[in-house]
Enzyme design. Structure first.
Site, mmCIF file in Angstrom:
data_model
loop_
_atom_site.group_PDB
_atom_site.id
_atom_site.type_symbol
_atom_site.label_atom_id
_atom_site.label_comp_id
_atom_site.label_asym_id
_atom_site.label_seq_id
_atom_site.Cartn_x
_atom_site.Cartn_y
_atom_site.Cartn_z
ATOM 1 N N GLY A 85 2.968 -47.439 -66.907
ATOM 2 C CA GLY A 85 3.372 -48.596 -66.114
ATOM 3 C C GLY A 85 4.033 -48.215 -64.802
ATOM 4 N N ASP A 118 0.573 -36.214 -68.488
ATOM 5 C CA ASP A 118 0.442 -37.212 -69.559
ATOM 6 C C ASP A 118 -0.451 -36.592 -70.628
ATOM 7 O OD1 ASP A 118 0.422 -39.672 -71.046
ATOM 8 O OD2 ASP A 118 0.623 -40.757 -69.168
ATOM 9 N N ARG A 130 -0.384 -53.727 -67.568
ATOM 10 C CA ARG A 130 0.565 -53.246 -66.559
ATOM 11 C C ARG A 130 0.171 -51.911 -65.928
ATOM 12 N NH1 ARG A 130 1.545 -52.427 -71.455
ATOM 13 N NH2 ARG A 130 2.295 -50.433 -72.234
ATOM 14 N N CYS A 176 9.755 -50.384 -74.637
ATOM 15 C CA CYS A 176 8.865 -51.472 -74.222
ATOM 16 C C CYS A 176 7.836 -51.769 -75.303
ATOM 17 C CB CYS A 176 8.163 -51.117 -72.919
ATOM 18 S SG CYS A 176 9.257 -51.156 -71.509
ATOM 19 N N CYS A 220 5.813 -54.967 -90.073
ATOM 20 C CA CYS A 220 6.023 -55.573 -88.762
ATOM 21 C C CYS A 220 4.718 -55.415 -87.989
ATOM 22 C CB CYS A 220 7.210 -54.945 -88.036
ATOM 23 S SG CYS A 220 7.015 -53.187 -87.711
#
Ligand SMILES: [Zn+2]
Length: 394
Positions: A52, A73, A84, A199, A352
């Protein structure tokens, strides 16, 4: 004027006629001019993360003509990134992020060099990766990498352009120990694990990293050009909901463990251990050995007629996206207060979205003495993928 620019030699580069045309709107500003544009070309910037924050950072720095951009990365592009991470497109899903980002940056500006590091940024490789760059930019937004980046920059004497994002709020600063405080001056200790949601757990307005990453890119350019007042010694706080910007003055900590006159840290440490969390922006999907149940296993147990109570620890608005039949909703935030509604004699399976929040709820129950517990590994998303494709993943 910052010390950063002193190391950058604009005499070492020339601009071609094409480049002069490309950068025309820079060249006609006296604050940049031909000399400034050559500084940008002579400069090198390392971007840690191509997500992002890294998206606008990479694209604007490439467009601005930073001569060499390093990209760190180790992830691949996922559909959930596209809301995003605008450096990547739908056609890049499944590709390595560094390769996807490199192609986009070189499409914006083929006159720059893009170096890729398809690996996590760790204590083992960080100094070697960062050493050849003039400015280091942290676009990862997790605590272990934040402390690692800080320490690397202090040890190598480089500026660290910092940004962080959560939901509607962002922060930015420039930590440069030669001229101001470092990140450790501000936060000597990381927050307790789990206190600050990522996030991936808490969500983020897709535009927010665009704003914060663009601020980081602006500060990077100013550092290289040696113009204006940078965020060295100041923390910028941005709130997208109230659309307000505030700055807080920061002071160097005379007892800082790494940037004071008597540092106690003179080499990199184990940052995952220091922070008590893993150094990536993904969620953990497991509650640890022996405490997980896979969706297929759970399906089998339910099919055998076992009495299992399903506990959904997500937020109520997430039920609108997907739900499991007969599950009891106890959101993680209310879990400690509502644990007494559960029976430790019953077999419980917690779930969850992806298994991270339910792993924390499981920890709470385990501490309270519950033993007949399992965490649905990978959460309802894994259930949707492996058992019930009629449910969407999110
Ligand atoms: Zn410090």
């Amino acid at each position: 004027m910052s010390l950063v620019m002193e190391k950058i030699d604009p005499q070492a580069v020339e601009l071609t006629h094409e480049e002069i045309r490309r950068y025309s709107r820079h060249l006609i500003m006296p604050e940049v001019g031909l000399a400034g544009q050559k500084k940008l070309k002579a400069a090198s910037v390392l971007l840690i993360g191509t997500g992002g924050l890294g998206s606008p950072l990479g694209m604007y720095l490439a467009a601005a003509g930073i001569g060499r951009i390093g990209l760190v990365d180790y992830d691949v592009v996922d559909y959930t990134n596209l809301q995003r991470q605008i450096v990547h497109g739908t056609s890049n899903v499944g590709q390595l992020k560094v390769e996807s980002a490199k192609a986009r940056l070189l499409d914006i500006n083929p006159d720059i060099e893009v170096v890729t590091y398809n690996e996590p940024f760790t204590s083992e490789n960080a100094l070697d990766i960062a050493r050849p760059y003039d400015v280091i930019v942290d676009g990862t937004d997790n605590f272990p990498t934040r402390y690692l980046t800080n320490d690397v920059c202090v040890l190598l004497g480089k500026p660290n352009v910092y940004g962080s994002i959560f939901r509607f709020e962002g922060q930015a600063s420039v930590f440069y120990a030669k001229e101001g405080p470092c990140y450790r001056c501000l936060f000597p200790e990381p927050p307790p694990p789990g206190l600050v949601p990522s996030c991936a757990e808490g969500g983020v307005l897709g535009i927010l990293p665009g704003t914060v990453g663009t601020i980081q890119a602006t500060e990077t350019i100013k550092l290289i050009l040696g113009i204006g007042d940078t965020l060295i010694g100041r923390l910028l706080l941005y709130d997208a909901l109230s659309m307000s910007f505030e700055t807080v003055k920061l002071r160097k900590n005379p007892n800082c463990l790494i940037c004071s006159d008597h540092p106690q840290i003179d080499r990199l440490i184990d940052y995952e251990e220091f922070c008590g969390v893993p150094s990536h922006d993904h969620e953990l999907e497991s509650a640890g050995e022996g405490w997980d149940i896979t969706p297929k296993e759970l399906q089998g147990r339910l099919a055998q007629g076992n009495h299992i109570r399903l506990i959904d620890v997500r937020e109520p608005h997430e039920l609108e996206i997907s739900q499991l039949e007969d599950a009891t909703l106890i959101p993680l935030g209310a879990f400690a207060a509502r644990m007494n509604e559960l029976d430790s004699a019953e077999e419980l399976v917690l779930f969850c979205r992806t298994g991270a929040r339910s792993a924390r709820a499981l920890d709470l129950l385990r501490t309270a003495g519950f033993r007949k517990l399992k965490n649905l590994k990978g959460g309802i998303n894994a259930w949707a993928r492996e058992v019930d494709p009629s449910l969407p993943t999110y």
